[in-house]
Design an enzyme around this catalytic site. Sequence first.
Site, PDB file in Angstrom:
ATOM      1  N   GLY A 258       0.847  -1.186   0.000  1.00 49.73           N
ATOM      2  CA  GLY A 258       0.000   0.000   0.000  1.00 49.73           C
ATOM      3  C   GLY A 258       0.881   1.235   0.000  1.00 49.73           C
TER       4      GLY A 258
ATOM      5  N   GLN B 114       2.927  10.032   1.226  1.00 49.79           N
ATOM      6  CA  GLN B 114       4.234   9.372   1.287  1.00 49.79           C
ATOM      7  C   GLN B 114       5.110   9.686   0.077  1.00 49.79           C
ATOM      8  OE1 GLN B 114       2.393   5.320   2.219  1.00 49.79           O
ATOM      9  NE2 GLN B 114       4.364   5.242   3.259  1.00 49.79           N
TER      10      GLN B 114
ATOM     11  N   CYS C 165       6.020   0.080   6.981  1.00 50.49           N
ATOM     12  CA  CYS C 165       5.596   1.271   6.243  1.00 50.49           C
ATOM     13  C   CYS C 165       6.777   1.746   5.405  1.00 50.49           C
ATOM     14  CB  CYS C 165       5.190   2.362   7.238  1.00 50.49           C
ATOM     15  SG  CYS C 165       4.668   3.899   6.449  1.00 50.49           S
ATOM     16  N   LEU C 166       6.536   2.062   4.145  1.00 50.40           N
ATOM     17  CA  LEU C 166       7.636   2.485   3.276  1.00 50.40           C
ATOM     18  C   LEU C 166       8.300   3.770   3.759  1.00 50.40           C
ATOM     19  CD1 LEU C 166       6.203   1.659  -0.268  1.00 50.40           C
ATOM     20  CD2 LEU C 166       7.775   0.309   1.133  1.00 50.40           C
TER      21      LEU C 166
ATOM     22  N   HIS D 218      -4.257   1.430   7.720  1.00 51.36           N
ATOM     23  CA  HIS D 218      -2.923   2.033   7.757  1.00 51.36           C
ATOM     24  C   HIS D 218      -2.829   3.179   6.737  1.00 51.36           C
ATOM     25  CE1 HIS D 218       1.646   1.595   8.029  1.00 51.36           C
ATOM     26  NE2 HIS D 218       1.476   2.351   6.958  1.00 51.36           N
ATOM     27  N   GLU D 219      -3.304   2.925   5.514  1.00 49.02           N
ATOM     28  CA  GLU D 219      -3.212   3.949   4.460  1.00 49.02           C
ATOM     29  C   GLU D 219      -4.175   5.103   4.736  1.00 49.02           C
ATOM     30  OE1 GLU D 219      -0.674   3.645   2.766  1.00 49.02           O
ATOM     31  OE2 GLU D 219      -0.318   1.518   3.096  1.00 49.02           O
TER      32      GLU D 219
ATOM     33  N   HIS E 164      -2.669   7.572   6.979  1.00 47.66           N
ATOM     34  CA  HIS E 164      -1.713   8.490   6.332  1.00 47.66           C
ATOM     35  C   HIS E 164      -2.425   9.750   5.817  1.00 47.66           C
ATOM     36  CE1 HIS E 164       2.174   6.534   6.309  1.00 47.66           C
ATOM     37  NE2 HIS E 164       1.704   5.418   5.783  1.00 47.66           N
TER      38      HIS E 164
HETATM   39 CO    CO Z   1       2.618   3.585   5.727  1.00 49.77          CO
END
Ligand code: CO
Length: 176
Positions: free
Chosen positions: A46, A51, A96-97, A138-139, A142
């Site tokens: 995701g 991000q 998480c990236l 999670h997304e 963000h």
């Molecule tokens: Co993340």
Amino acid sequence: MATLELKYYPAAILKRKAEPVVDFDEGLQKTIEDMAETMYVENGIGLAAPQVGISKRLFVMDVPPNAEGEDGTGLVALINPEIIASEGTIVWEEGCLSFPTMVAEVKRAHTLTVRYQNPAGEWCERDASELEAVCIQHEQDHLNGVTFVDYLSPLKRTLLLRDLKKKLTEMGVRVA
Ligand code: CO
């Protein structure tokens, strides 16, 4: 398509509430394609627009098939998403990236329904559970300036962020 530059913690944009998407145009289509390419290159499941430095309410996901052999999601773009129902709890070890190599257990809803617009601007609903539901929560976070470290105890957060800072330094990322 092009890959976009990832923003790493503690970039300010990761703390900001993102703005609704209003233009369902070619620019949006290109953003979605570039976000998808970035997510695949980085081996994520995701990726939310903040991000990659875009403070807009959209994310892409591609959740793989699970161990029980249920189908994966394929590539989906969720625009202006809102979680309209959720139930149960599940604890999942998330990454998480924007926090390379860091993982932490987070408690989430087990099952949810999300309402969102597709790239054509049409409103859709989607039911999800387990990893897909975890990914959506999670997304979605963000888009509200929330990241998974916000759920950790202060001690655990301090320890993990100390390791992250080392990792980012090794990667050559300038850490504030
Ligand atoms: Co993340």
